[in-house]
Design a protein around this motif. Structure first.
Motif, short mmCIF file in Angstrom:
data_model
loop_
_atom_site.label_atom_id
_atom_site.label_comp_id
_atom_site.label_asym_id
_atom_site.label_seq_id
_atom_site.Cartn_x
_atom_site.Cartn_y
_atom_site.Cartn_z
N ASN A 1 0.83 -1.20 0.00
CA ASN A 1 0.00 0.00 0.00
C ASN A 1 0.87 1.26 0.00
O ASN A 1 2.09 1.19 0.07
N ALA A 2 0.23 2.42 -0.08
CA ALA A 2 0.96 3.68 -0.21
C ALA A 2 1.78 4.00 1.03
O ALA A 2 2.87 4.57 0.93
N GLY B 1 4.92 4.59 -13.39
CA GLY B 1 3.58 5.12 -13.59
C GLY B 1 3.16 5.08 -15.04
O GLY B 1 2.01 4.79 -15.37
N GLN B 2 4.10 5.39 -15.93
CA GLN B 2 3.82 5.34 -17.36
C GLN B 2 3.54 3.91 -17.81
O GLN B 2 2.59 3.65 -18.56
N SER C 1 2.50 1.39 -16.02
CA SER C 1 1.28 0.83 -15.43
C SER C 1 0.02 1.52 -15.92
O SER C 1 -1.09 1.07 -15.66
N GLY C 2 0.18 2.65 -16.61
CA GLY C 2 -0.98 3.36 -17.13
C GLY C 2 -1.58 4.35 -16.15
O GLY C 2 -2.60 4.96 -16.45
N GLU C 3 -0.97 4.56 -15.01
CA GLU C 3 -1.49 5.49 -14.02
C GLU C 3 -1.06 6.93 -14.28
O GLU C 3 -1.65 7.86 -13.75
N LEU C 4 -0.04 7.12 -15.09
CA LEU C 4 0.53 8.43 -15.33
C LEU C 4 0.78 8.59 -16.82
O LEU C 4 1.30 7.67 -17.47
N ASP C 5 0.41 9.74 -17.38
CA ASP C 5 0.65 10.00 -18.80
C ASP C 5 1.76 11.04 -18.92
O ASP C 5 1.52 12.25 -18.86
#
Length: 59
Positions: free
Chosen positions: A2-3, A41-42, A44-48
């Motif tokens: 978790n975070a 993030g890129q 995993s698709g969570e960040l563009d």
């Protein structure tokens, strides 16, 4: 993971980098950590990242 656990781990690793390498070791660890987070993030698709690099349209 978790975070809270990820944040704790990141803080501990940055603390070790600061203790072992001084200020510049801490800065290098911080920059490499941010780069790794952006890449993860890129992927995993969570960040563009491409949207952030493009900027705004001035039209």
């Amino acid at each position: 993971m978790n975070a809270v656990t990820a944040g704790l781990l990141a803080g501990l690793l940055l603390g070790v980098a600061a203790a072992a390498g001084g200020f510049w070791g801490f800065v290098l660890a911080l920059l490499l950590g941010a780069l790794g987070a952006a890449i993860a993030g890129q992927l995993s698709g969570e960040l563009d990242v491409t949207a952030m690099m493009r900027g705004r349209d001035r039209g």
